[in-house]
Motif scaffolding. Sequence first.
Motif, mmCIF file in Angstrom:
data_model
loop_
_atom_site.group_PDB
_atom_site.id
_atom_site.type_symbol
_atom_site.label_atom_id
_atom_site.label_comp_id
_atom_site.label_asym_id
_atom_site.label_seq_id
_atom_site.Cartn_x
_atom_site.Cartn_y
_atom_site.Cartn_z
ATOM 1 N N ARG A 37 45.777 41.953 52.749
ATOM 2 C CA ARG A 37 47.212 41.731 52.572
ATOM 3 C C ARG A 37 47.529 40.238 52.624
ATOM 4 O O ARG A 37 46.972 39.507 53.431
ATOM 5 C CB ARG A 37 47.993 42.410 53.695
ATOM 6 C CG ARG A 37 48.028 43.924 53.647
ATOM 7 C CD ARG A 37 48.724 44.436 54.900
ATOM 8 N NE ARG A 37 48.736 45.889 54.991
ATOM 9 C CZ ARG A 37 49.742 46.657 54.627
ATOM 10 N NH1 ARG A 37 50.833 46.096 54.139
ATOM 11 N NH2 ARG A 37 49.685 47.969 54.759
ATOM 12 N N GLY A 38 48.442 39.821 51.743
ATOM 13 C CA GLY A 38 48.854 38.424 51.718
ATOM 14 C C GLY A 38 48.071 37.564 50.751
ATOM 15 O O GLY A 38 48.479 36.452 50.420
ATOM 16 N N SER A 39 46.931 38.078 50.269
ATOM 17 C CA SER A 39 46.106 37.313 49.337
ATOM 18 C C SER A 39 46.653 37.409 47.918
ATOM 19 O O SER A 39 47.295 38.395 47.551
ATOM 20 C CB SER A 39 44.669 37.830 49.373
ATOM 21 O OG SER A 39 43.901 37.225 48.344
ATOM 22 N N CYS A 40 46.377 36.382 47.114
ATOM 23 C CA CYS A 40 46.743 36.384 45.698
ATOM 24 C C CYS A 40 45.507 36.381 44.808
ATOM 25 O O CYS A 40 45.603 36.111 43.609
ATOM 26 C CB CYS A 40 47.596 35.164 45.383
ATOM 27 S SG CYS A 40 49.227 35.163 46.177
ATOM 28 N N THR A 41 44.342 36.660 45.377
ATOM 29 C CA THR A 41 43.088 36.621 44.633
ATOM 30 C C THR A 41 42.508 38.021 44.492
ATOM 31 O O THR A 41 42.196 38.661 45.506
ATOM 32 C CB THR A 41 42.054 35.719 45.334
ATOM 33 O OG1 THR A 41 42.609 34.415 45.511
ATOM 34 C CG2 THR A 41 40.772 35.641 44.523
ATOM 35 N N PRO A 42 42.349 38.524 43.267
ATOM 36 C CA PRO A 42 41.790 39.862 43.097
ATOM 37 C C PRO A 42 40.265 39.836 42.985
ATOM 38 O O PRO A 42 39.676 38.866 42.498
ATOM 39 C CB PRO A 42 42.407 40.327 41.780
ATOM 40 C CG PRO A 42 42.519 39.065 40.984
ATOM 41 C CD PRO A 42 42.807 37.961 41.978
ATOM 42 N N TYR A 43 39.648 40.919 43.450
ATOM 43 C CA TYR A 43 38.216 41.138 43.298
ATOM 44 C C TYR A 43 38.005 42.574 42.811
ATOM 45 O O TYR A 43 38.876 43.438 42.976
ATOM 46 C CB TYR A 43 37.498 40.962 44.644
ATOM 47 C CG TYR A 43 37.668 39.608 45.276
ATOM 48 C CD1 TYR A 43 36.819 38.550 44.949
ATOM 49 C CD2 TYR A 43 38.673 39.385 46.225
ATOM 50 C CE1 TYR A 43 36.975 37.299 45.547
ATOM 51 C CE2 TYR A 43 38.830 38.140 46.818
ATOM 52 C CZ TYR A 43 37.980 37.103 46.475
ATOM 53 O OH TYR A 43 38.136 35.877 47.056
ATOM 54 N N TRP A 44 36.841 42.814 42.233
ATOM 55 C CA TRP A 44 36.498 44.188 41.906
ATOM 56 C C TRP A 44 36.313 44.960 43.207
ATOM 57 O O TRP A 44 35.547 44.559 44.085
ATOM 58 C CB TRP A 44 35.210 44.241 41.076
ATOM 59 C CG TRP A 44 35.385 43.684 39.692
ATOM 60 C CD1 TRP A 44 34.948 42.484 39.224
ATOM 61 C CD2 TRP A 44 36.076 44.325 38.617
ATOM 62 N NE1 TRP A 44 35.328 42.320 37.911
ATOM 63 C CE2 TRP A 44 36.020 43.440 37.502
ATOM 64 C CE3 TRP A 44 36.740 45.549 38.471
ATOM 65 C CZ2 TRP A 44 36.597 43.757 36.280
ATOM 66 C CZ3 TRP A 44 37.309 45.855 37.247
ATOM 67 C CH2 TRP A 44 37.241 44.970 36.166
ATOM 68 N N ASN A 45 37.049 46.036 43.333
ATOM 69 C CA ASN A 45 37.007 46.887 44.527
ATOM 70 C C ASN A 45 37.430 46.135 45.784
ATOM 71 O O ASN A 45 37.115 46.553 46.894
ATOM 72 C CB ASN A 45 35.597 47.474 44.699
ATOM 73 C CG ASN A 45 35.594 48.743 45.533
ATOM 74 O OD1 ASN A 45 36.523 49.553 45.453
ATOM 75 N ND2 ASN A 45 34.575 48.918 46.344
ATOM 76 N N GLY A 46 38.156 45.013 45.604
ATOM 77 C CA GLY A 46 38.591 44.246 46.768
ATOM 78 C C GLY A 46 37.456 43.613 47.529
ATOM 79 O O GLY A 46 37.611 43.211 48.681
ATOM 80 N N ASP A 47 36.294 43.460 46.905
ATOM 81 C CA ASP A 47 35.082 42.960 47.552
ATOM 82 C C ASP A 47 34.846 41.523 47.102
ATOM 83 O O ASP A 47 34.622 41.257 45.914
ATOM 84 C CB ASP A 47 33.907 43.849 47.149
ATOM 85 C CG ASP A 47 32.600 43.460 47.827
ATOM 86 O OD1 ASP A 47 32.528 42.370 48.417
ATOM 87 O OD2 ASP A 47 31.646 44.256 47.728
ATOM 88 N N SER A 48 34.874 40.575 48.038
ATOM 89 C CA SER A 48 34.764 39.159 47.681
ATOM 90 C C SER A 48 33.416 38.806 47.061
ATOM 91 O O SER A 48 33.271 37.740 46.456
ATOM 92 C CB SER A 48 35.003 38.286 48.916
ATOM 93 O OG SER A 48 34.044 38.571 49.924
ATOM 94 N N SER A 49 32.436 39.706 47.172
ATOM 95 C CA SER A 49 31.137 39.440 46.546
ATOM 96 C C SER A 49 31.126 39.796 45.064
ATOM 97 O O SER A 49 30.149 39.513 44.365
ATOM 98 C CB SER A 49 30.030 40.219 47.265
ATOM 99 O OG SER A 49 30.172 41.616 47.050
ATOM 100 N N THR A 50 32.211 40.429 44.587
ATOM 101 C CA THR A 50 32.307 40.769 43.160
ATOM 102 C C THR A 50 33.609 40.194 42.602
ATOM 103 O O THR A 50 34.577 40.915 42.368
ATOM 104 C CB THR A 50 32.243 42.290 42.939
ATOM 105 O OG1 THR A 50 33.216 42.923 43.775
ATOM 106 C CG2 THR A 50 30.872 42.835 43.258
ATOM 107 N N PRO A 51 33.638 38.876 42.371
ATOM 108 C CA PRO A 51 34.864 38.219 41.896
ATOM 109 C C PRO A 51 35.100 38.454 40.406
ATOM 110 O O PRO A 51 34.258 39.013 39.696
ATOM 111 C CB PRO A 51 34.582 36.748 42.171
ATOM 112 C CG PRO A 51 33.097 36.632 42.008
ATOM 113 C CD PRO A 51 32.535 37.919 42.571
#
Length: 589
Positions: free
Chosen positions: A80-94
């Motif tokens: 919550r609060g982030s403006c950066t999307p990832y696949w499945n919300g996983d920062s290892s899959t940007p």
Amino acid sequence: MRRPRALGAILSVVATTVASAGLVLGSGTGAQAAATAATPLPAHVFAPYFESWNGDSPAALSQQSGAKYLTMAFLQTEARGSCTPYWNGDSSTPVAQSVFGADFTTMRSRGGDVIPSFGGYTADNGGTEIADSCTNVDSIAAAYEKVITTYDVSRLDMDIEDNSLENGAGIDRRNKAIKKVQDWAAANGRPLQISYTLPTTTSGLADSGLAVLENAVANGTKVDVVNLMTFDYYDGAAHNMAQDTRTAIGGLKDQLADLYPSRTDAQLWGMTGIIEMPGIDDYGPAETFTTADAPVVYDWAVSKGVSTLSFWALQRDNGGCPGTGGNDTCSGIAQDTWYFSHTFAPFTSGSGPVTDDYSVAVTPASASASVAPGGSTTADVRTAVTSGSARTVALTVSGAPAGVTATPAPASVTAGGASKLTVSASDSAAPGTYRLTVTGTSGALSHSAVLTLTVSGPGGGTGTLVNGDLESGSPSPWTCDAGGAVVSAPVHGGSHALAAAATASQTGECAQTLTLSPDTRYTLSGWVQGNYGYLGVRGDATASVWGSSSGYAKQSVAFTTGSTGTVTVYLHGWYGQGTVYADDLSVTS
């Protein structure tokens, strides 16, 4: 994004939300120009969902299944609060070419493409849908632009459900951001479509979903497609999933007509999209989309000019877990691997080689007729070219009861032509209501339409349940799923009873249709034996009762008809619970 807990969650996920792409790119819109011109999607496209989190290759499964286009699920923020999307919300899959980029390029080389999908139930429930998470419209817009330019796509899919449907600020931010991105795309000569995927009732959008589109109109945001999740109703009722798809999408089309009054019928149908879930969904067996439902939905979607046909999800398109509902990796019903993909794949049209295809319909639009014993009636069978060139179509009719003949003349037509169907009933034809299936075949292609025929007569078809005691020794006019039959034991009264054969893949439903008096209260009653034996009506009234008993037990349910009085009376069991029996059934006022 966490893996959806059930298919409701998962399919909520499937709801295309423009929610998870919130990269902050400097000033937002205009920060990235289109390096290439994305290829627009076909006018009518089959694009099943692909679960991005399980390690499968989109290109490999696309080739194996024959589904050239995929809806990629899902993009959401990590917290919550982030403006950066990832696949499945996983920062290892940007959002990066190194993640799925090679797969997408391979799919395009085979004539396919992808639709990135933002949001999903987990994001909408957890506050990580980008327009809920990020409060800066420019940052949301910049995130959308990054996804578009990174993967060179021409459509973004927006999944709005659960808490996101109630977040008015998020709804407004999302539509404002989309409008900015649409202006950016237009300025850069880049094709771009936006689809919203929303929950549905059996008659169209609920008020919360409609409010999302109303806000889009107010913001000047163009919505190209509205997909309905026609697999999740959560209303506690048993469902005919193919029929409910038709009423849900028909209701949506009428709602879109109110929002866009200048559009033609063809344009409005071309804004609609269907999302099914093969097999048993996350709600349970009452919402099971069968192999028999798939061609019915396909034919109807083609005939109406629906834009998008999809299902959740490609990895479920196999029968590896009989009786299991809401599984990520199998449908829970008996089926060939890729059955649903192979059935829906020809829906894609508007680009690439055009295949010859056609539709079959029975008119009048009500697709119903009545005939008295000794009499006859007619109906028109019409065909139309839906793609390619006109084929010769051979017409046949099935489902006529003893004493009834149904003959099309001519027996074959060139697609685009019509045939006159003559239905004749002998003096001995049993009163009742029957489903006649008119099938048009051309080579390997086959499309069907249904004519509901009522044979009138004393005690039949109009106001009284026919053969409720089963003493005729035949199920007619009851029609049953495979295995349904009249049996001599166990019985409640007389010598025969009705058996509904519930298995792991079907409820075993037996049913007949009656035309009762409109706006009148009736009681359906009968004696039922077995586990989870359901007795009920649907159509112009909805009511049911169920019970479990090792011996015959009385079941009754009251209902009130609506304006037409036409209802279908049914008996069925439950998946995996075995055969149920019924006897001495009646409908009384």
